[in-house]
Design an enzyme around this catalytic site. Structure first.
Site, PDB file in Angstrom:
ATOM      1  CB  SER A   1      39.541  -9.632  23.132  1.00 43.81           C
ATOM      2  OG  SER A   1      38.798  -8.539  23.597  1.00 43.81           O
TER       3      SER A   1
ATOM      4  CE1 TYR B   1      40.296  -6.938  18.313  1.00 41.80           C
ATOM      5  CE2 TYR B   1      38.782  -6.734  20.172  1.00 41.80           C
ATOM      6  CZ  TYR B   1      40.052  -6.976  19.677  1.00 41.80           C
ATOM      7  OH  TYR B   1      41.073  -7.271  20.549  1.00 41.80           O
TER       8      TYR B   1
ATOM      9  CE  LYS C   1      41.845 -10.319  18.928  1.00 48.14           C
ATOM     10  NZ  LYS C   1      43.251 -10.614  18.646  1.00 48.14           N
TER      11      LYS C   1
HETATM   12  N1  LIG Z   1      45.148  -3.407  24.049  1.00 45.49           N
HETATM   13  C1  LIG Z   1      44.077  -4.010  24.530  1.00 45.49           C
HETATM   14  O1  LIG Z   1      43.388  -3.457  25.391  1.00 45.49           O
HETATM   15  C2  LIG Z   1      43.687  -5.398  24.063  1.00 45.49           C
HETATM   16  C3  LIG Z   1      42.603  -6.035  24.693  1.00 45.49           C
HETATM   17  C4  LIG Z   1      42.249  -7.314  24.268  1.00 45.49           C
HETATM   18  C5  LIG Z   1      42.964  -7.946  23.267  1.00 45.49           C
HETATM   19  N2  LIG Z   1      44.001  -7.289  22.663  1.00 45.49           N
HETATM   20  C6  LIG Z   1      44.719  -7.982  21.589  1.00 45.49           C
HETATM   21  O2  LIG Z   1      46.098  -7.994  21.901  1.00 45.49           O
HETATM   22  C7  LIG Z   1      46.874  -7.953  20.712  1.00 45.49           C
HETATM   23  C8  LIG Z   1      47.897  -6.844  20.799  1.00 45.49           C
HETATM   24  O3  LIG Z   1      47.241  -5.624  21.065  1.00 45.49           O
HETATM   25  P1  LIG Z   1      48.037  -4.253  21.259  1.00 45.49           P
HETATM   26  O4  LIG Z   1      47.204  -3.424  22.165  1.00 45.49           O
HETATM   27  O5  LIG Z   1      49.440  -4.518  21.596  1.00 45.49           O
HETATM   28  O6  LIG Z   1      47.872  -3.670  19.773  1.00 45.49           O
HETATM   29  P2  LIG Z   1      48.942  -2.868  18.878  1.00 45.49           P
HETATM   30  O7  LIG Z   1      48.166  -2.337  17.721  1.00 45.49           O
HETATM   31  O8  LIG Z   1      49.737  -1.926  19.696  1.00 45.49           O
HETATM   32  O9  LIG Z   1      49.917  -4.028  18.403  1.00 45.49           O
HETATM   33  C9  LIG Z   1      49.612  -4.877  17.312  1.00 45.49           C
HETATM   34  C10 LIG Z   1      50.899  -5.060  16.527  1.00 45.49           C
HETATM   35  O10 LIG Z   1      50.648  -5.966  15.458  1.00 45.49           O
HETATM   36  C11 LIG Z   1      51.137  -5.411  14.246  1.00 45.49           C
HETATM   37  N3  LIG Z   1      50.255  -5.924  13.195  1.00 45.49           N
HETATM   38  C12 LIG Z   1      48.931  -5.703  13.042  1.00 45.49           C
HETATM   39  N4  LIG Z   1      48.478  -6.372  11.971  1.00 45.49           N
HETATM   40  C13 LIG Z   1      49.545  -7.034  11.444  1.00 45.49           C
HETATM   41  C14 LIG Z   1      49.724  -7.894  10.333  1.00 45.49           C
HETATM   42  N5  LIG Z   1      48.695  -8.197   9.530  1.00 45.49           N
HETATM   43  N6  LIG Z   1      50.953  -8.404  10.087  1.00 45.49           N
HETATM   44  C15 LIG Z   1      51.998  -8.111  10.886  1.00 45.49           C
HETATM   45  N7  LIG Z   1      51.895  -7.287  11.960  1.00 45.49           N
HETATM   46  C16 LIG Z   1      50.671  -6.760  12.231  1.00 45.49           C
HETATM   47  C17 LIG Z   1      51.090  -3.910  14.405  1.00 45.49           C
HETATM   48  O11 LIG Z   1      52.054  -3.227  13.596  1.00 45.49           O
HETATM   49  C18 LIG Z   1      51.414  -3.767  15.899  1.00 45.49           C
HETATM   50  O12 LIG Z   1      52.801  -3.662  16.126  1.00 45.49           O
HETATM   51  C19 LIG Z   1      45.877  -7.823  19.567  1.00 45.49           C
HETATM   52  O13 LIG Z   1      45.649  -9.108  19.035  1.00 45.49           O
HETATM   53  C20 LIG Z   1      44.634  -7.312  20.246  1.00 45.49           C
HETATM   54  O14 LIG Z   1      43.468  -7.675  19.553  1.00 45.49           O
HETATM   55  C21 LIG Z   1      44.384  -6.033  23.039  1.00 45.49           C
END
Ligand SMILES: NC(=O)c1ccc[n+]([C@@H]2O[C@H](COP(=O)([O-])OP(=O)(O)OC[C@H]3O[C@@H](n4cnc5c(N)ncnc54)[C@H](O)[C@@H]3O)[C@@H](O)[C@H]2O)c1
Length: 338
Positions: free
Chosen positions: A131, A155, A159
């Protein structure tokens, strides 16, 4: 969809990709692209946030990746697989300040378990969801990958530690690694795959409009052209395509870099985003000005030069597509605006 655990994969000779967190917002987009390529996909998700219907024809293993007791399940799910894309993590900045140990347990221990399972299953390729939060409050208007990592919340720290741990696995067991540092992800590739969480600007604006309220702008006195914060908005489908490019990159014998910004290099202000949502929806998006929030830098835009040069990836969708697709997905979901 087929729900079971554990699972042995790769039996029919097709390339198998294991996607942790594949039932979530970004993961579900990547799962769909992989399925469209004819690949076999195994999703590992605890469905705490994700929804099973989002994984389509992928096989779903319901498991908490952060629980060390699940390493054997993970190992079995990975066996015969070609690569892992690790999305599963907690991503709420405010919650991470309240529950730092849980964030480290979920995000850092979760990745540790995945790496142990990869080594045991003999899977060498990993794309890790990092991130822009790793940078904290950078000085430069356009942030390069070699900028100092100085996250300002747990958070972002999880990362950074995740990247370190994955780099150590490169040295220890020959992991092939691509860490993708996402900037502001928004929009939807398909109306049914919109962002279900209201944590980022676009869904926050849509939620206010749905409630018949004015969207908020947190501070309009920043040193930016219109006084509101400038961010780098990446269409989630462009981001999903970056993961496909990253997996292909990991097959190359020479890999000059392991960390890539996934941004557009173009900043958009909060006002510009709200205006685009007004154009897409036809709604009155006149905003109210609220006080600044602590920890919001004026500019946070990623320099995408490295990912363009090394992976050949460039964002192809702009703010109008982001706003229009987010609006369409919002209307298609349970939160329709009458
Ligand atoms: N959305 C953003 O703007 C953004 C920006 C930077 C980084 N990220 C990173 O991208 C990744 C995905 O983000 P997203 O927006 O799709 O989030 P999201 O919450 O929609 O998806 C995360 C998924 O992981 C699953 N999950 C969480 N913890 C878990 C665990 N311990 N075991 C099994 N499953 C688990 C959840 O059920 C969910 O389906 C994350 O690592 C997040 O930190 C997202």
């Amino acid at each position: 969809m087929n729900v079971f655990a554990p699972v042995r994969v790769g039996y029919d000779g097709r390339v198998t990709t294991i996607v942790t967190g594949g039932a979530g917002y970004i993961g579900a987009h990547v799962v769909r692209l992989l399925l469209e390529r004819g690949e076999e996909v195994v999703v590992v998700d605890d469905l705490s946030i994700g929804v099973a219907s989002r994984v389509g024809a992928a096989r779903l293993v319901v498991a908490d990746v952060a629980d060390p007791a699940n390493v054997p399940v993970l190992t079995e799910a990975l066996r015969g697989g070609d690569s892992v894309i690790h999305f599963a993590a907690r991503k709420q900045v405010g919650q991470s300040v309240d529950l730092p140990a849980w964030y480290f347990q979920q995000n850092v221990a979760g990745l540790a378990n995945v790496l142990i399972a990869m080594e045991r299953a003999g899977v060498e390729k990993l794309v890790f969801s990092s991130s822009a939060a790793t940078y904290g409050l950078p000085d430069a208007a356009l942030v390069r990958e070699d900028a100092t990592l100085d996250p300002i919340n747990p958070y972002g720290q999880t990362k950074v530690v995740g990247e370190w741990m994955a780099h150590d696995a490169v040295l220890s067991f020959g992991l092939r690694l691509a860490c993708l540092r996402y900037f502001n992800v928004a929009g939807a590739g398909w109306p049914e795959l919109g962002d279900p969480a209201v944590l980022n600007l676009v869904p926050m604006v849509l939620e206010k409009l749905a409630a018949g309220e004015a969207p908020a702008i947190f501070g309009d006195d920043y040193p930016t052209p219109d006084g509101t914060c400038v961010r780098d908005y990446v269409h989630v489908l462009d981001l999903a395509e970056a993961h496909i490019a990253a997996i292909e990159y990991l097959d190359r014998p020479e890999r000059p870099a392991t960390v890539f910004n996934v941004g557009t290099g173009e900043g958009a202000s909060v006002r510009q985003v709200i205006e685009q949502i007004g154009i897409a929806s036809g709604l009155d998006t006149t905003a109210r000005i609220a006080p600044r929030r602590p920890g919001d830098p004026a500019y946070l835009v990623g320099d995408p030069s490295r990912i363009a040069e090394v992976l050949g990836w460039r964002a192809s969708r702009g703010l109008p597509e982001i706003a229009a697709s987010a609006w369409q997905a919002w209307q298609a979901g349970p939160r329709r605006i009458a």
